[in-house]
Design a protein around this motif. Structure first.
Motif, PDB file in Angstrom:
ATOM      1  N   ILE A 152      75.117  17.386  68.123  1.00  0.00           N
ATOM      2  CA  ILE A 152      75.610  18.225  69.159  1.00  0.00           C
ATOM      3  C   ILE A 152      76.859  19.149  68.913  1.00  0.00           C
ATOM      4  O   ILE A 152      77.650  18.471  68.702  1.00  0.00           O
ATOM      5  CB  ILE A 152      75.673  17.725  70.634  1.00  0.00           C
ATOM      6  N   VAL A 153      76.626  20.351  68.747  1.00  0.00           N
ATOM      7  CA  VAL A 153      77.776  21.184  68.330  1.00  0.00           C
ATOM      8  C   VAL A 153      78.263  21.839  69.420  1.00  0.00           C
ATOM      9  O   VAL A 153      77.426  22.431  70.228  1.00  0.00           O
ATOM     10  CB  VAL A 153      77.372  22.306  67.297  1.00  0.00           C
ATOM     11  N   GLY A 154      79.429  22.100  69.570  1.00  0.00           N
ATOM     12  CA  GLY A 154      80.001  22.931  70.835  1.00  0.00           C
ATOM     13  C   GLY A 154      81.369  22.126  71.170  1.00  0.00           C
ATOM     14  O   GLY A 154      81.702  21.068  70.950  1.00  0.00           O
ATOM     15  N   GLU A 181      68.348  24.987  81.431  1.00  0.00           N
ATOM     16  CA  GLU A 181      67.556  26.206  80.910  1.00  0.00           C
ATOM     17  C   GLU A 181      66.793  25.714  79.681  1.00  0.00           C
ATOM     18  O   GLU A 181      67.498  24.858  79.066  1.00  0.00           O
ATOM     19  CB  GLU A 181      68.188  27.515  80.978  1.00  0.00           C
ATOM     20  N   SER A 182      65.743  26.180  79.431  1.00  0.00           N
ATOM     21  CA  SER A 182      65.167  26.188  78.311  1.00  0.00           C
ATOM     22  C   SER A 182      66.089  26.227  77.009  1.00  0.00           C
ATOM     23  O   SER A 182      66.714  27.213  76.858  1.00  0.00           O
ATOM     24  CB  SER A 182      63.734  26.918  78.083  1.00  0.00           C
ATOM     25  N   GLY A 183      65.772  25.554  75.846  1.00  0.00           N
ATOM     26  CA  GLY A 183      66.662  25.613  74.978  1.00  0.00           C
ATOM     27  C   GLY A 183      68.103  25.178  74.828  1.00  0.00           C
ATOM     28  O   GLY A 183      68.763  25.798  73.901  1.00  0.00           O
ATOM     29  N   THR A 184      68.498  24.703  75.866  1.00  0.00           N
ATOM     30  CA  THR A 184      70.015  24.190  76.110  1.00  0.00           C
ATOM     31  C   THR A 184      70.470  22.996  75.215  1.00  0.00           C
ATOM     32  O   THR A 184      71.843  22.556  75.199  1.00  0.00           O
ATOM     33  CB  THR A 184      70.507  24.426  77.457  1.00  0.00           C
ATOM     34  N   GLY A 185      69.487  22.225  74.909  1.00  0.00           N
ATOM     35  CA  GLY A 185      69.882  21.196  73.985  1.00  0.00           C
ATOM     36  C   GLY A 185      69.373  19.685  74.921  1.00  0.00           C
ATOM     37  O   GLY A 185      70.009  18.738  74.458  1.00  0.00           O
ATOM     38  N   LYS A 186      68.571  19.581  75.828  1.00  0.00           N
ATOM     39  CA  LYS A 186      68.254  18.794  76.652  1.00  0.00           C
ATOM     40  C   LYS A 186      67.917  17.450  75.729  1.00  0.00           C
ATOM     41  O   LYS A 186      68.270  16.362  75.933  1.00  0.00           O
ATOM     42  CB  LYS A 186      67.331  19.052  77.582  1.00  0.00           C
ATOM     43  N   GLU A 187      66.878  17.680  74.978  1.00  0.00           N
ATOM     44  CA  GLU A 187      66.170  16.617  73.877  1.00  0.00           C
ATOM     45  C   GLU A 187      67.256  16.092  72.998  1.00  0.00           C
ATOM     46  O   GLU A 187      67.476  14.753  73.066  1.00  0.00           O
ATOM     47  CB  GLU A 187      65.016  17.043  73.290  1.00  0.00           C
ATOM     48  N   LEU A 188      68.197  16.901  72.546  1.00  0.00           N
ATOM     49  CA  LEU A 188      69.269  16.457  71.816  1.00  0.00           C
ATOM     50  C   LEU A 188      70.262  15.652  72.519  1.00  0.00           C
ATOM     51  O   LEU A 188      70.822  14.633  71.926  1.00  0.00           O
ATOM     52  CB  LEU A 188      69.956  17.668  71.216  1.00  0.00           C
ATOM     53  N   VAL A 189      70.699  15.842  73.761  1.00  0.00           N
ATOM     54  CA  VAL A 189      71.382  14.956  74.597  1.00  0.00           C
ATOM     55  C   VAL A 189      70.661  13.554  74.816  1.00  0.00           C
ATOM     56  O   VAL A 189      71.324  12.356  74.802  1.00  0.00           O
ATOM     57  CB  VAL A 189      71.843  15.626  75.987  1.00  0.00           C
ATOM     58  N   ILE A 369      70.103  28.133  72.860  1.00  0.00           N
ATOM     59  CA  ILE A 369      70.567  27.713  71.556  1.00  0.00           C
ATOM     60  C   ILE A 369      69.189  27.754  70.803  1.00  0.00           C
ATOM     61  O   ILE A 369      69.283  28.192  69.530  1.00  0.00           O
ATOM     62  CB  ILE A 369      71.137  26.491  71.419  1.00  0.00           C
ATOM     63  N   ARG A 370      68.116  27.608  71.156  1.00  0.00           N
ATOM     64  CA  ARG A 370      66.841  27.663  70.350  1.00  0.00           C
ATOM     65  C   ARG A 370      66.892  29.191  69.808  1.00  0.00           C
ATOM     66  O   ARG A 370      66.508  29.276  68.745  1.00  0.00           O
ATOM     67  CB  ARG A 370      65.659  27.264  71.331  1.00  0.00           C
ATOM     68  N   GLU A 371      67.079  29.957  70.682  1.00  0.00           N
ATOM     69  CA  GLU A 371      66.885  31.233  70.443  1.00  0.00           C
ATOM     70  C   GLU A 371      67.782  31.840  69.353  1.00  0.00           C
ATOM     71  O   GLU A 371      67.610  32.623  68.383  1.00  0.00           O
ATOM     72  CB  GLU A 371      67.062  32.389  71.686  1.00  0.00           C
ATOM     73  N   LEU A 372      69.055  31.268  69.459  1.00  0.00           N
ATOM     74  CA  LEU A 372      70.280  31.582  68.423  1.00  0.00           C
ATOM     75  C   LEU A 372      69.763  30.809  67.218  1.00  0.00           C
ATOM     76  O   LEU A 372      69.857  31.762  66.283  1.00  0.00           O
ATOM     77  CB  LEU A 372      71.312  30.949  68.929  1.00  0.00           C
ATOM     78  N   GLU A 373      69.357  29.725  67.224  1.00  0.00           N
ATOM     79  CA  GLU A 373      68.931  28.982  65.997  1.00  0.00           C
ATOM     80  C   GLU A 373      67.674  29.978  65.281  1.00  0.00           C
ATOM     81  O   GLU A 373      67.954  29.904  64.100  1.00  0.00           O
ATOM     82  CB  GLU A 373      68.325  27.591  66.486  1.00  0.00           C
ATOM     83  N   ASN A 374      66.847  30.411  65.896  1.00  0.00           N
ATOM     84  CA  ASN A 374      65.624  31.166  65.667  1.00  0.00           C
ATOM     85  C   ASN A 374      66.239  32.408  64.870  1.00  0.00           C
ATOM     86  O   ASN A 374      65.692  32.915  63.848  1.00  0.00           O
ATOM     87  CB  ASN A 374      64.499  31.584  66.348  1.00  0.00           C
TER      88      ASN A 374
HETATM   89  N1  LIG Z   1      74.614  21.764  71.103  1.00  0.00           N
HETATM   90  C1  LIG Z   1      73.848  22.236  70.065  1.00  0.00           C
HETATM   91  N2  LIG Z   1      74.268  21.791  68.827  1.00  0.00           N
HETATM   92  C2  LIG Z   1      73.267  21.858  67.795  1.00  0.00           C
HETATM   93  N3  LIG Z   1      71.924  22.204  67.996  1.00  0.00           N
HETATM   94  C3  LIG Z   1      71.594  22.381  69.071  1.00  0.00           C
HETATM   95  C4  LIG Z   1      72.507  22.338  70.362  1.00  0.00           C
HETATM   96  N4  LIG Z   1      71.671  22.457  71.438  1.00  0.00           N
HETATM   97  C5  LIG Z   1      70.468  22.762  71.109  1.00  0.00           C
HETATM   98  N5  LIG Z   1      70.213  22.653  69.817  1.00  0.00           N
HETATM   99  C6  LIG Z   1      69.217  23.118  69.039  1.00  0.00           C
HETATM  100  O1  LIG Z   1      68.451  23.966  69.762  1.00  0.00           O
HETATM  101  C7  LIG Z   1      66.889  23.390  69.734  1.00  0.00           C
HETATM  102  C8  LIG Z   1      66.550  23.221  71.159  1.00  0.00           C
HETATM  103  O2  LIG Z   1      67.304  22.169  71.723  1.00  0.00           O
HETATM  104  P1  LIG Z   1      66.333  20.982  72.422  1.00  0.00           P
HETATM  105  O3  LIG Z   1      64.963  20.995  72.118  1.00  0.00           O
HETATM  106  O4  LIG Z   1      67.075  19.995  72.781  1.00  0.00           O
HETATM  107  O5  LIG Z   1      66.436  22.201  73.981  1.00  0.00           O
HETATM  108  P2  LIG Z   1      65.733  21.747  75.289  1.00  0.00           P
HETATM  109  O6  LIG Z   1      66.585  22.082  76.424  1.00  0.00           O
HETATM  110  O7  LIG Z   1      65.047  20.444  75.273  1.00  0.00           O
HETATM  111  O8  LIG Z   1      64.718  22.904  75.344  1.00  0.00           O
HETATM  112  P3  LIG Z   1      63.176  23.015  76.346  1.00  0.00           P
HETATM  113  O9  LIG Z   1      63.627  23.002  77.817  1.00  0.00           O
HETATM  114  O10 LIG Z   1      62.963  24.431  75.791  1.00  0.00           O
HETATM  115  O11 LIG Z   1      62.443  21.826  75.699  1.00  0.00           O
HETATM  116  C9  LIG Z   1      66.916  22.424  68.835  1.00  0.00           C
HETATM  117  O12 LIG Z   1      66.557  22.812  67.559  1.00  0.00           O
HETATM  118  C10 LIG Z   1      68.149  21.626  68.901  1.00  0.00           C
HETATM  119  O13 LIG Z   1      68.461  21.107  67.738  1.00  0.00           O
END
Ligand SMILES: Nc1ncnc2c1ncn2[C@@H]1O[C@H](COP(=O)(O)OP(=O)(O)OP(=O)(O)O)[C@@H](O)[C@H]1O
Ligand SMILES: [Mg+2]
Length: 468
Positions: A152-154, A181-189, A369-374
């Motif tokens: 988790i970066v931030g 919101e979608s793509g905020t890193g929920k699964e990562l957490v 973050i997903r959008e930024l990553e893409n």
């Molecule tokens: N803080 C972070 N640092 C590094 N990578 C991140 C961070 N947050 C999100 N990502 C990356 O962004 C992408 C989306 O994260 P993730 O799948 O956890 O989001 P999500 O909240 O579960 O989204 P959704 O609601 O769409 O399922 C992943 O590839 C994840 O590795």
């Protein structure tokens, strides 16, 4: 350029090492006029004691010094402070000494007599490169420091709050709801919570409740007995059982039907369930982490999500802020993804231009973050320089940024009642977009045309028409 404390860079301090007085005087005079702070050493030993006492940004060092050689001074300087830039100068330059000096970490080797202007340029360039390298090192350190939460970066206060929450819940078996919101890193957490807990060596089982058809979900959760339904030709373990002693991650929990909500509530309450078609209850020891991008409170109020299940799952809530609310993380996130994709694609991109970061800052990233990553992944794939430039960023981001601004500005349709001039309105919009595109591309017509999706001839025609 900023220094470590974030203020202006301090004046670079240069040490001139030469045994010849006239040379020291020349260099001191010339470099002070350039605005540097200059000190002089009269021989090798003198230089070494000064290097040990003070940290210099740059050393200008003669090879023959009367006592020890410049190469020895170079070695000591590099040992004392590897970031000091050392430029060797000599009237007796041989290719061998030059190579040896470079191998010992000298930045450059300048033969005497030298051209004053060229030397000044070499010094300026070396100091600039050093600050770029320094900036990158700072960023690397920052990245390293804040990668400690499982990728988790931030470094924003909002993310530190999230880290603190993870730290607190990972010691317990309390059920956690992650919202954002979608793509905020929920699964990562969710993964970080598991990996930081005592359960880290046990399974982490992730179930996407939104992607499994209702009819299959129960059997996925709890497993089934042979013959329980058509196609159930053998006993099958459910994911809850597979996760025993570990963590179950219920992703998109807001999507499950009301009948499944009843069954899930019972399983979460009792930590036990009966497989489909079975009669005996199976007990498990699991921690539940759920995630949703819906406002579950509203779903509860509107009767779509059971209140009792909501409170069971949401003992502790971790809210993930959208990227637009923590723009200060944009830079390290972008750098993180740049390095990730650059190494995956076998490229050598190391840096993002500040101008490109400015552009990213203007955009509000609805996909987070997903959008930024893409976006960074695409940009890395498309670029062939080692620095990511604004032109490498997808064009759509430029356009969408302006549209947002345009929306904010608000086109005054109500003025219609008094009558309007459509041509004037359209010309105003045309002028605003072209001006903005020119600014973004720093007056480069080719890039401006590309941003606007017109050809350069059409751009030139419009510039003339609008008197721009
Ligand atoms: N803080 C972070 N640092 C590094 N990578 C991140 C961070 N947050 C999100 N990502 C990356 O962004 C992408 C989306 O994260 P993730 O799948 O956890 O989001 P999500 O909240 O579960 O989204 P959704 O609601 O769409 O399922 C992943 O590839 C994840 O590795
Ligand atoms: Mg997700």
């Amino acid at each position: 350029m900023k220094d470590e404390e974030g203020g202006r860079m301090k004046t670079p301090h240069i040490l001139v090492v030469d045994d010849e007085l006239s040379m020291r005087e020349l260099l001191e005079f010339m470099l002070e006029r350039e605005g540097y702070e200059v000190s002089c050493a009269v021989n090798g030993m003198n230089a070494i004691s000064m290097i040990k006492a003070t940290s210099f940004d740059l050393l200008l060092c003669d090879i023959r010094l009367g006592d020890i050689t410049g190469l020895e001074v170079l070695k000591v300087a590099k040992k004392e402070n590897p970031h000091t830039v050392v430029i060797m100068i000599s009237a007796y330059s041989s290719a061998e000494t030059a190579v040896e000096a470079m191998n010992e970490g000298a930045y450059d080797y300048v033969p005497k007599p030298f051209d004053n202007n060229e030397l000044k340029q070499t010094i300026a360039k070396a100091l600039e490169l050093r600050t770029i390298a320094q900036e990158k090192r700072l960023l690397d350190d920052e990245l390293k420091k804040h990668l400690h939460f499982n990728r988790i970066v931030g470094n924003s206060p909002k993310m530190h709050h999230v880290y603190e929450m993870i730290r607190q819940v990972c010691k317990t078996t309390t059920n956690v709801l992650i919202t954002g919101e979608s793509g905020t890193g929920k699964e990562l957490v969710a993964r970080a919570i598991h990996e930081k807990s005592d359960r880290r060596d046990q399974p982490f089982v992730s179930i996407n409740c939104g992607s499994i058809p209702e009819t299959l979900l129960e059997s996925e959760f709890f497993g089934h007995k042979k013959g329980a339904f058509t196609g159930a030709d053998q006993n099958k373990k459910g994911l809850f059982e597979m996760a025993n002693k570990g963590t179950v991650f219920l992703d998109e929990i807001g999507e499950i039907s009301s009948s499944m909500q009843v069954k899930l509530l019972k399983a979460v309450q009792d930590k036990a369930f009966i497989p489909v078609g079975g009669s005996e209850s199976i007990s498990v020891d699991v921690r539940f982490v759920s995630a949703t991008n819906r406002k579950l409170e509203n779903e509860v109020i509107e009767g779509r999500f059971r209140e009792d299940l909501f409170y069971r799952l949401n003992v502790i809530e971790i809210r993930l802020p959208p990227l637009r609310e923590r723009k200060e993380d944009l830079r390290i996130l972008a750098q993180h993804f740049l390095e990730k994709y650059s190494s995956e694609m076998g490229k050598r991109m190391t840096k993002i231009s500040s101008y490109a970061i400015d552009l990213l800052n203007k955009y509000d990233f609805p996909g987070n973050i997903r959008e930024l990553e893409n976006l960074i992944e695409r940009s890395v794939a498309l670029s062939n320089t080692n620095i990511l430039l604004p032109d490498n960023l997808s064009i759509s981001i430029h356009k969408r940024t302006w549209m947002e601004e345009e929306k904010e500005r608000g086109v005054d349709i109500d003025a219609m009642a008094q009558g309007v001039s459509l041509d004037d309105i359209l010309e105003g919009i045309e002028r605003a977009y072209i001006q903005k595109a020119l600014d973004l591309s720093k007056g480069n017509q080719k890039m401006t045309a590309r941003l606007l999706d017109i050809n350069t001839r059409s751009l030139r025609y419009r510039l003339k028409k609008l008197n721009l």
